[in-house]
Motif scaffolding. Structure first.
Motif, short mmCIF file in Angstrom:
data_model
loop_
_atom_site.label_atom_id
_atom_site.label_comp_id
_atom_site.label_asym_id
_atom_site.label_seq_id
_atom_site.Cartn_x
_atom_site.Cartn_y
_atom_site.Cartn_z
N ARG B 154 0.07 -56.33 34.36
CA ARG B 154 -0.69 -56.79 33.20
C ARG B 154 -1.46 -58.06 33.53
O ARG B 154 -2.58 -58.27 33.09
N ALA B 190 1.36 -44.84 35.13
CA ALA B 190 1.54 -45.56 33.87
C ALA B 190 0.88 -46.94 33.92
O ALA B 190 0.32 -47.39 32.92
N ALA B 193 -2.78 -46.28 33.20
CA ALA B 193 -3.04 -45.87 31.81
C ALA B 193 -2.77 -47.00 30.83
O ALA B 193 -3.51 -47.19 29.87
N THR B 194 -1.70 -47.73 31.07
CA THR B 194 -1.32 -48.81 30.14
C THR B 194 -2.37 -49.91 30.12
O THR B 194 -2.61 -50.52 29.08
N ASP B 223 -7.19 -43.52 32.79
CA ASP B 223 -6.40 -42.76 31.82
C ASP B 223 -5.03 -42.38 32.36
O ASP B 223 -4.22 -41.77 31.65
N LEU B 253 -8.63 -47.27 23.15
CA LEU B 253 -7.82 -46.05 23.04
C LEU B 253 -8.17 -45.46 21.67
O LEU B 253 -7.73 -46.00 20.65
N GLY B 254 -8.96 -44.43 21.64
CA GLY B 254 -9.40 -43.92 20.34
C GLY B 254 -10.34 -44.90 19.66
O GLY B 254 -10.70 -45.94 20.23
N PRO B 255 -10.73 -44.59 18.42
CA PRO B 255 -11.76 -45.39 17.76
C PRO B 255 -11.35 -46.79 17.33
O PRO B 255 -12.18 -47.68 17.24
N ARG B 256 -10.06 -47.03 17.09
CA ARG B 256 -9.68 -48.31 16.51
C ARG B 256 -8.65 -49.09 17.31
O ARG B 256 -8.13 -50.10 16.83
N ASN B 257 -8.32 -48.61 18.50
CA ASN B 257 -7.28 -49.29 19.27
C ASN B 257 -7.78 -49.79 20.61
O ASN B 257 -8.77 -49.30 21.14
N ASP B 258 -7.09 -50.79 21.14
CA ASP B 258 -7.49 -51.47 22.36
C ASP B 258 -6.22 -51.89 23.11
O ASP B 258 -5.35 -52.53 22.53
N ARG B 259 -6.16 -51.49 24.39
CA ARG B 259 -4.94 -51.73 25.17
C ARG B 259 -4.55 -53.20 25.23
O ARG B 259 -3.36 -53.53 25.31
N ASP B 262 -4.35 -55.00 21.12
CA ASP B 262 -3.23 -54.54 20.30
C ASP B 262 -1.88 -55.12 20.73
O ASP B 262 -0.87 -54.90 20.05
N ARG B 263 -1.88 -55.85 21.83
CA ARG B 263 -0.63 -56.52 22.22
C ARG B 263 -0.26 -57.56 21.17
O ARG B 263 -1.11 -58.10 20.49
N ARG B 264 1.05 -57.86 21.08
CA ARG B 264 1.51 -58.90 20.15
C ARG B 264 2.35 -59.93 20.91
O ARG B 264 3.58 -60.02 20.72
#
Lengths: 268, 268
Positions: B154, B190, B193-194, B223, B253-259, B262-264
């Protein structure tokens, strides 16, 4: 050794009674096969593709779902992990998952990483994945997209999980290349191997308001290899696997390495 | 689009000149195929299974190896990423990897997560994986076991890597179950992709002092799907793949997500 199950279900969004019955039927089938633990999919009582917060709020009946699972757990002696829609007392709706055993509801987890339109309906949880000491081993639970964040998986694993139970609804975005497993399954395998834990994924099947699903239900061993599934898309399945949960307590890789002790958190 | 290569090599521990020649031959073969970047295995100049610090110190000639790669990079116009044994000025030995291009040595990385008997020979590095802006894209480098720590991957990805180049020597501990890819390859998939990055792994082949290798050389797309390899064990290979490094700059990732978004991290 203990037998665990993953139920890949076809559900009907909005028909909570029928969906709950589908889950209970899977619990009974798994119990008849001697299973001590079963995982049901994400939002297994309401269905997934809800159109508005009003629709979700009208469908939410987590007390009813938890009561049904507690009765089934008491009747069968099993541990039930399942996804459900929760209406919290503060007016928030949650994409949640419960761990229920014959003694009652042991943990209720609220999904922390929301997918796609979920933020239009649900409030993300802030609490870590719970790890519950059960008759089937130490069981952690997280929901769907949570599993794609290695920090979250690591948190559950270092908290002592033997088994990571993941109710999911993996929407099919695109077919994987021929002969390849879906990337979601690969990530679940890597989560298991990286942390030396069992991973049990319960996915959906059956097109719901235009959304189809990966059908990636799988049971993965602590080395990262499937011992049941992946189930494949388009059809219900009850996966069964005989596992030794305690295998997850040895984090060794070869004679001198350890998946946890070899981390260097001061550098991350 | 650009062509990248991974060289799975058979080496002879202790014969630095022959090992270096094997790497240079792979560089020339990849250049002839139009490649702009090549990855060579871990410790590709000395070989892996060294018996003592004295043996490793006697074999270490990183200036010689880096000079040979710099000349090859200048001659071919390529980016060369390769593993080598480094004797640092403070008397420590390092399991290291370099990024070399026609302008010279761009980065020298010291492996941070040591495997098995490596601590008997090498001192672990404390610096993060470098990310180098090259003519073939932004290239990060880490070595073998490093790749099995999601925090480390990461770190390289969030630092802007398009391509994660990993010289490895994956020892074969056990055969995977029939039909399964080795867990090391699953983890590499992984990782890609991750983080939405290209991953290029160059592994070994050829039994060395009793140690056999996974032969997991592979080029993985953002991917998580292999576009070349896995090569398979027991034989040398030069994998070639046409890739678009810039694909790694879209983390959606799809229309509303981001690798990444979206992390917290506050929860981890």
């Amino acid at each position: 050794m203990t037998t665990v199950a993953s139920a890949q279900l076809s559900l009907s969004v909005g028909d909570v009674a029928a969906n709950r019955d589908a889950g209970l039927a899977a619990i009974d089938e798994a119990a008849a096969a001697g299973a001590s633990l079963i995982v049901l999919p994400e939002l297994s009582d309401t269905g997934y593709v809800m159109r508005s917060p009003d629709e979700a709020a009208a469908l939410a009946d987590h007390e009813g779902t938890l009561g049904a699972w507690a009765a089934a757990a008491a009747r069968t002696g099993m541990v039930v992990v399942g996804g459900l829609c929760v209406a919290d007392g503060d007016g928030t709706l949650r994409n949640a998952a419960a761990v229920v055993d014959p003694t009652g509801v042991r943990a209720l987890y609220r999904k922390a990483h929301l997918w796609d339109a979920e933020p239009d309906l649900f409030t993300a949880g802030d609490d870590p994945p719970p790890v519950v000491d059960t008759a089937a081993g130490r069981v952690a639970v997280m929901v769907c997209y949570d599993l794609e964040f290695p920090d979250w998986v690591r948190k559950a694993a270092t908290a002592g999980a033997d088994i990571l139970a993941a109710p999911v609804n993996w929407p099919k975005l695109a077919d994987p290349p021929p002969g390849e497993r879906p990337a979601e399954v690969i990530k679940a395998q890597a989560a298991a191997a990286t942390n030396g834990v069992w991973v049990i994924v319960a996915d959906r099947c059956g097109v719901e308001r235009g959304v189809d699903w990966v059908g990636g239900s799988v049971v993965v061993d602590p080395d990262g290899y499937p011992v049941a599934g992946p189930a494949g898309s388009g059809r219900p399945a009850l996966l069964l696997a005989d596992i030794d949960p305690a295998r997850a307590r040895d984090k060794a890789l070869g004679p001198r390495n350890d998946r946890f002790a070899d981390r260097r958190p001061a550098l991350y």
